[in-house]
Design a protein around this motif. Structure first.
Motif, PDB file in Angstrom:
ATOM      1  N   ALA A  95       0.865  -1.247  -0.078  1.00  0.00           N
ATOM      2  CA  ALA A  95      -0.061   0.032   0.217  1.00  0.00           C
ATOM      3  C   ALA A  95       0.700   1.215   0.082  1.00  0.00           C
ATOM      4  CB  ALA A  95      -0.905  -0.083   1.225  1.00  0.00           C
ATOM      5  N   ALA A  96       1.838   1.142   0.819  1.00  0.00           N
ATOM      6  CA  ALA A  96       2.755   2.389   0.937  1.00  0.00           C
ATOM      7  C   ALA A  96       3.736   2.682  -0.276  1.00  0.00           C
ATOM      8  CB  ALA A  96       3.697   2.289   2.292  1.00  0.00           C
ATOM      9  N   SER A  97       4.057   1.673  -1.112  1.00  0.00           N
ATOM     10  CA  SER A  97       4.952   1.722  -2.158  1.00  0.00           C
ATOM     11  C   SER A  97       4.306   1.866  -3.586  1.00  0.00           C
ATOM     12  CB  SER A  97       5.879   0.643  -2.063  1.00  0.00           C
ATOM     13  OG  SER A  97       5.169  -0.544  -2.453  1.00  0.00           O
ATOM     14  N   LEU A  98       3.176   1.419  -3.526  1.00  0.00           N
ATOM     15  CA  LEU A  98       2.459   1.344  -4.686  1.00  0.00           C
ATOM     16  C   LEU A  98       1.129   2.203  -4.815  1.00  0.00           C
ATOM     17  CD1 LEU A  98       2.343   0.333  -7.911  1.00  0.00           C
ATOM     18  CD2 LEU A  98       1.296  -1.714  -6.981  1.00  0.00           C
ATOM     19  N   PHE A  99       0.246   1.935  -4.078  1.00  0.00           N
ATOM     20  CA  PHE A  99      -1.318   2.192  -4.082  1.00  0.00           C
ATOM     21  C   PHE A  99      -1.391   3.659  -3.529  1.00  0.00           C
ATOM     22  CE2 PHE A  99      -1.691  -2.580  -4.247  1.00  0.00           C
ATOM     23  CZ  PHE A  99      -2.188  -2.753  -5.565  1.00  0.00           C
ATOM     24  N   VAL A 100      -1.073   3.864  -2.529  1.00  0.00           N
ATOM     25  CA  VAL A 100      -0.928   5.325  -1.869  1.00  0.00           C
ATOM     26  C   VAL A 100      -0.464   6.423  -2.777  1.00  0.00           C
ATOM     27  CG1 VAL A 100      -0.599   6.830  -0.113  1.00  0.00           C
ATOM     28  CG2 VAL A 100      -1.649   4.253   0.387  1.00  0.00           C
ATOM     29  N   PRO A 101       0.994   6.118  -3.391  1.00  0.00           N
ATOM     30  CA  PRO A 101       1.226   6.946  -4.297  1.00  0.00           C
ATOM     31  C   PRO A 101       0.488   7.405  -5.339  1.00  0.00           C
ATOM     32  CG  PRO A 101       3.098   5.602  -3.373  1.00  0.00           C
ATOM     33  CD  PRO A 101       1.714   5.091  -3.059  1.00  0.00           C
ATOM     34  N   ILE A 102      -0.504   6.246  -6.073  1.00  0.00           N
ATOM     35  CA  ILE A 102      -1.020   6.303  -7.060  1.00  0.00           C
ATOM     36  C   ILE A 102      -2.155   7.213  -6.708  1.00  0.00           C
ATOM     37  CG2 ILE A 102      -3.116   5.044  -8.545  1.00  0.00           C
ATOM     38  CD1 ILE A 102      -0.964   2.834  -8.581  1.00  0.00           C
ATOM     39  N   MET A 103      -2.858   7.166  -5.480  1.00  0.00           N
ATOM     40  CA  MET A 103      -4.072   7.862  -5.199  1.00  0.00           C
ATOM     41  C   MET A 103      -3.543   9.653  -4.993  1.00  0.00           C
ATOM     42  SD  MET A 103      -6.102   5.881  -2.404  1.00  0.00           S
ATOM     43  CE  MET A 103      -5.083   5.776  -0.932  1.00  0.00           C
ATOM     44  N   PHE A 104      -2.090   9.577  -4.362  1.00  0.00           N
ATOM     45  CA  PHE A 104      -1.588  10.779  -4.359  1.00  0.00           C
ATOM     46  C   PHE A 104      -1.331  11.584  -5.671  1.00  0.00           C
ATOM     47  CE2 PHE A 104       1.744  14.138  -3.478  1.00  0.00           C
ATOM     48  CZ  PHE A 104       1.124  14.634  -2.255  1.00  0.00           C
ATOM     49  N   ALA A 105      -0.825  10.927  -6.422  1.00  0.00           N
ATOM     50  CA  ALA A 105      -0.507  11.266  -7.844  1.00  0.00           C
ATOM     51  C   ALA A 105      -1.773  11.728  -8.523  1.00  0.00           C
ATOM     52  CB  ALA A 105       0.425  10.463  -8.839  1.00  0.00           C
ATOM     53  N   GLN A 106      -2.822  10.976  -8.367  1.00  0.00           N
ATOM     54  CA  GLN A 106      -4.052  11.313  -9.103  1.00  0.00           C
ATOM     55  C   GLN A 106      -4.662  12.514  -8.569  1.00  0.00           C
ATOM     56  OE1 GLN A 106      -7.349  11.298  -7.217  1.00  0.00           O
ATOM     57  NE2 GLN A 106      -8.403  11.490  -8.784  1.00  0.00           N
ATOM     58  N   ALA A 107      -4.457  12.629  -7.463  1.00  0.00           N
ATOM     59  CA  ALA A 107      -5.073  14.021  -6.495  1.00  0.00           C
ATOM     60  C   ALA A 107      -4.033  15.260  -6.957  1.00  0.00           C
ATOM     61  CB  ALA A 107      -4.673  13.838  -5.049  1.00  0.00           C
ATOM     62  N   VAL A 108      -2.788  15.105  -7.235  1.00  0.00           N
ATOM     63  CA  VAL A 108      -2.085  16.347  -7.681  1.00  0.00           C
ATOM     64  C   VAL A 108      -2.341  16.624  -9.080  1.00  0.00           C
ATOM     65  CG1 VAL A 108       0.273  16.954  -8.207  1.00  0.00           C
ATOM     66  CG2 VAL A 108      -0.250  15.825  -6.051  1.00  0.00           C
ATOM     67  N   VAL A 109      -2.410  15.457 -10.089  1.00  0.00           N
ATOM     68  CA  VAL A 109      -2.775  15.573 -11.618  1.00  0.00           C
ATOM     69  C   VAL A 109      -4.099  16.338 -11.695  1.00  0.00           C
ATOM     70  CG1 VAL A 109      -2.999  14.604 -13.670  1.00  0.00           C
ATOM     71  CG2 VAL A 109      -1.015  13.778 -12.174  1.00  0.00           C
ATOM     72  N   THR A 110      -5.046  15.812 -10.989  1.00  0.00           N
ATOM     73  CA  THR A 110      -6.285  16.146 -11.230  1.00  0.00           C
ATOM     74  C   THR A 110      -6.812  17.511 -10.615  1.00  0.00           C
ATOM     75  OG1 THR A 110      -7.370  15.019  -9.075  1.00  0.00           O
ATOM     76  CG2 THR A 110      -7.746  14.140 -11.372  1.00  0.00           C
ATOM     77  N   HIS A 111      -5.846  18.058  -9.559  1.00  0.00           N
ATOM     78  CA  HIS A 111      -5.878  19.248  -9.185  1.00  0.00           C
ATOM     79  C   HIS A 111      -5.632  20.268 -10.030  1.00  0.00           C
ATOM     80  CE1 HIS A 111      -5.871  22.379  -6.085  1.00  0.00           C
ATOM     81  NE2 HIS A 111      -4.737  22.964  -6.278  1.00  0.00           N
ATOM     82  N   ILE A 112      -4.514  19.827 -10.996  1.00  0.00           N
ATOM     83  CA  ILE A 112      -4.075  20.761 -11.987  1.00  0.00           C
ATOM     84  C   ILE A 112      -4.728  20.518 -13.135  1.00  0.00           C
ATOM     85  CG2 ILE A 112      -1.892  21.089 -13.557  1.00  0.00           C
ATOM     86  CD1 ILE A 112      -0.014  19.740 -11.288  1.00  0.00           C
ATOM     87  N   LEU A 113      -5.236  19.669 -13.651  1.00  0.00           N
ATOM     88  CA  LEU A 113      -6.036  19.527 -14.779  1.00  0.00           C
ATOM     89  C   LEU A 113      -7.537  20.129 -14.413  1.00  0.00           C
ATOM     90  CD1 LEU A 113      -4.873  16.332 -16.288  1.00  0.00           C
ATOM     91  CD2 LEU A 113      -4.108  18.807 -16.717  1.00  0.00           C
TER      92      LEU A 113
END
Length: 191
Positions: A95-113
């Motif tokens: 979870a810490a190495s794969l899935f949570v970074p996916i959620m965080f990256a999605q949040a950052v990208v969607t915030h920008i877009l």
């Protein structure tokens, strides 16, 4: 261990709710774009947003699964603390190495877009960051907790099971009555 599981379960449910809300917002935006005869690039962008939100939804489902692991491994008669700690530790590392970074990256990208509803992205990023630290803390807890006590508890449970089985066999042999010997507890017959 159960406390970490409960926290992760709740965080996963909140992330899943935010992801579902984001998907709904993107579907509404896609419908608005289709009705306005917008360019293909804007329509592709809306589909990309739905894909990002779908990835975050799948990752939040993994966090929910990680939250259920302690409850599932503790229930039942085959409780083995060592095995449950190892499984919980591995799931948290994933979870810490794969899935949570996916959620965080999605949040950052969607915030920008995304032009609207930035609060959903900000909430997802904050919860993903919290979940990252919870997953790391749960993994460290599983590593640092006393393994020796777990092994000793496992041996004690197995020894107690062996003693119970041995006593059951003794009782069964005591209850078998030999017909050739008189029953010492029966009254003497009158002659």
């Amino acid at each position: 261990m159960q406390l970490f599981g409960i926290i992760q379960l709740l965080l996963g449910l909140v992330c899943a709710a935010i992801s579902c809300a984001s998907i709904q917002v993107d579907r509404i935006n896609l419908g608005i774009l289709a009705g306005m005869n917008e360019t293909a690039n804007q329509t592709i962008g809306a589909y990309a947003m739905i894909g990002l939100d779908g990835g975050a939804l799948m990752s939040s489902i993994w966090v929910i699964v990680v939250g259920f692991v302690p409850a599932c491994l503790v229930c039942g008669s085959s409780y083995r603390l060592v095995r449950s700690k190892v499984i919980f530790m591995v799931f948290n590392i994933m979870a810490a190495s794969l899935f949570v970074p996916i959620m965080f990256a999605q949040a950052v990208v969607t915030h920008i877009l995304r032009g609207s509803h930035e609060q959903l992205s900000q909430a997802m990023a904050a919860i993903a960051a919290i979940e990252f630290f919870i997953a790391i803390a749960a993994s460290v807890y599983c590593c640092k907790s006393p393994w020796r006590e777990c092994v000793m508890k496992k041996k004690c449970i197995e020894k107690a099971d062996d003693i119970v089985d041995e006593k059951k066999k003794e009782l069964e042999t005591c209850l078998v009555i030999d017909a050739s010997k008189p029953d010492p507890y029966s009254p003497e017959p009158d002659n």
